[in-house]
Every structure is written in C-alpha cells, then in structure tokens.
Design an enzyme around this catalytic site. Structure first.
Site, PDB file in Angstrom:
ATOM      1  N   ARG A  41       0.446  -0.760  -0.041  1.00  0.00           N
ATOM      2  CA  ARG A  41       0.146  -0.065  -0.005  1.00  0.00           C
ATOM      3  C   ARG A  41       0.593   1.122   0.172  1.00  0.00           C
ATOM      4  O   ARG A  41       2.093   1.316   0.223  1.00  0.00           O
ATOM      5  CB  ARG A  41      -1.274   0.262   0.765  1.00  0.00           C
ATOM      6  N   LYS A  70      -2.029  -0.604   7.698  1.00  0.00           N
ATOM      7  CA  LYS A  70      -3.679  -0.945   7.696  1.00  0.00           C
ATOM      8  C   LYS A  70      -3.589  -2.253   8.664  1.00  0.00           C
ATOM      9  O   LYS A  70      -4.655  -2.334   9.170  1.00  0.00           O
ATOM     10  CB  LYS A  70      -3.690  -0.984   6.453  1.00  0.00           C
ATOM     11  N   HIS A 141      -3.748   2.990  -5.152  1.00  0.00           N
ATOM     12  CA  HIS A 141      -3.863   2.197  -4.988  1.00  0.00           C
ATOM     13  C   HIS A 141      -3.590   1.146  -6.846  1.00  0.00           C
ATOM     14  O   HIS A 141      -3.779  -0.125  -6.526  1.00  0.00           O
ATOM     15  CB  HIS A 141      -5.230   2.105  -4.692  1.00  0.00           C
ATOM     16  N   ARG A 144      -0.237  -1.006  -6.308  1.00  0.00           N
ATOM     17  CA  ARG A 144      -1.214  -2.741  -5.567  1.00  0.00           C
ATOM     18  C   ARG A 144      -2.133  -3.150  -6.423  1.00  0.00           C
ATOM     19  O   ARG A 144      -1.725  -4.682  -6.830  1.00  0.00           O
ATOM     20  CB  ARG A 144      -1.552  -2.197  -4.046  1.00  0.00           C
ATOM     21  N   HIS A 167      -5.730 -10.376   1.934  1.00  0.00           N
ATOM     22  CA  HIS A 167      -6.868 -10.375   1.406  1.00  0.00           C
ATOM     23  C   HIS A 167      -7.681 -11.383   2.400  1.00  0.00           C
ATOM     24  O   HIS A 167      -7.192 -12.770   2.741  1.00  0.00           O
ATOM     25  CB  HIS A 167      -7.318 -10.208   0.127  1.00  0.00           C
ATOM     26  N   TYR A 176     -10.765  -7.146  -6.481  1.00  0.00           N
ATOM     27  CA  TYR A 176      -9.887  -5.711  -6.141  1.00  0.00           C
ATOM     28  C   TYR A 176      -8.801  -5.804  -7.608  1.00  0.00           C
ATOM     29  O   TYR A 176      -8.889  -4.720  -7.409  1.00  0.00           O
ATOM     30  CB  TYR A 176      -9.505  -6.511  -4.424  1.00  0.00           C
TER      31      TYR A 176
END
Length: 193
Positions: A41, A70, A141, A144, A167, A176
């Site tokens: 990230r 995160k 993002h 990633r 995830h 994603y």
C-alpha cells in the site's frame, strides 16, 4: 471517491517508467516500481527509511520487512531485479548518508523532515499515467492493483495472491484486481447464439 484500476498494459507501464527516467524523477520511479512489484500500500511505501532497503554498508537488502499500517501484519518480501535497478539509480542520484532518512522525502520547504504525502504521490502517479496515455482511473492504489493483476495473469494461484495481498477471501482478491468483471464480460461475449 472513484474506484481506481490496475494498469493492465505492460507497454503503458514501460512508458510510465521511461518518462520518469527521462525527467530524472528517480524518487518517483522507485515509488512506482516498488508499488507494482511488491504490492505494498502507498502508506507502507512512503514510510520506508533507507535502513529498510539497505544494510549499513550501503548494500541493498535481499528481503524487506514491513509492518503494514492498515493490518498491523508483518510482510516480508524479496526485491526483484526491477526494484533493485530503481534503487541503484536513485542511490546514485541522492547518495543517502543516514539509514534513518526517509527514502521518499518531501521536496517542499523543510523537505526531508517527512516523507511525501499520499496526495503528492497521487498527483505524481496521475501525471505520469496521463502522459503515458492511460485513460482509466488511476491513483495510489493502482500500483498495488497492478501488482495483483499481473501476478494473477502470470499464473500466481489465487490463494497465494490472496495471502500476498492480505485479503480475507479469494473473491475479494479477484474483485480487487478487476478479474471478476473482466472474466464475466468475456463469458458474455463468448456466447453468440
């Protein structure tokens, strides 16, 4: 906030990197290259210090250890040739002297006191992607997601990719990286009754 997409076209990725090199933006090149090759990230990329990438003798580490902001999880990953090349180019340009220095310092007044902001990273990514002719929505993002997309397309098992991206399910990972929608569209187009 608009959803951003991965960069699916390898030639567009090469164009972004070429433009960064031509402009001498080797800091930005390393952010971009690290993001699309490590799947970190942006918050984890921007907080890197030289000691995270280099040994005290200046040699590049084989593996990097990052505590994800995160998730709080520790992520350990090897540096590939593209990232090592970008680190070497950037080191030649700035010659870091302190392992506690930010790898990506702000260029603003009092620069170096803190890393660049997420907004500055977003602006840089958008600028170069637009210059490379990328029309899709991009942002921090995107890096990633690009990593995940190309890992999947190059044969990385979805369970492994799920673990690499931290995830909770394969379905989340597919959505994603934009595969779920892409595959559904292909299925619709494949039936011509």
């Amino acid at each position: 906030m608009k959803e951003v997409n991965p960069i699916k076209d390898i030639e567009k990725i090469r164009t972004v990197k070429r433009l960064m090199k031509e402009n001498g933006d080797l800091r930005d090149l390393l952010i971009f290259t690290l993001g699309i090759n490590a799947g970190l990230r942006i918050s984890d990329i921007l907080k890197l210090r030289w000691g995270d990438l280099l040994y005290k003798n200046g040699k590049i580490r084989e593996e990097v250890l990052v505590k994800e902001k995160k998730t709080g999880k520790t992520k350990k990953f090897p540096l590939n040739d593209a990232v090592i090349e970008s680190i070497n180019l950037y080191i030649q340009q700035i010659k870091p002297s302190d392992m506690e220095m930010w790898v990506f310092p702000s260029r603003k007044k009092n620069g170096g006191i803190r890393p660049i902001s997420r907004i500055a990273a977003w602006q840089m990514i958008n600028k170069y992607c637009k210059a490379a002719g990328i029309k899709e929505n991009v942002g921090t993002h995107t890096l990633r997601k690009t990593f995940g997309y190309h890992q999947y397309k190059n044969g990385t098992d979805i369970a492994m990719l799920q673990k690499m991206l931290n995830h909770s399910s394969p379905k989340i990972t597919l959505r994603y990286i934009g595969i779920e929608r892409e595959e559904m569209n292909e299925r619709y187009k494949s039936v011509n009754l």
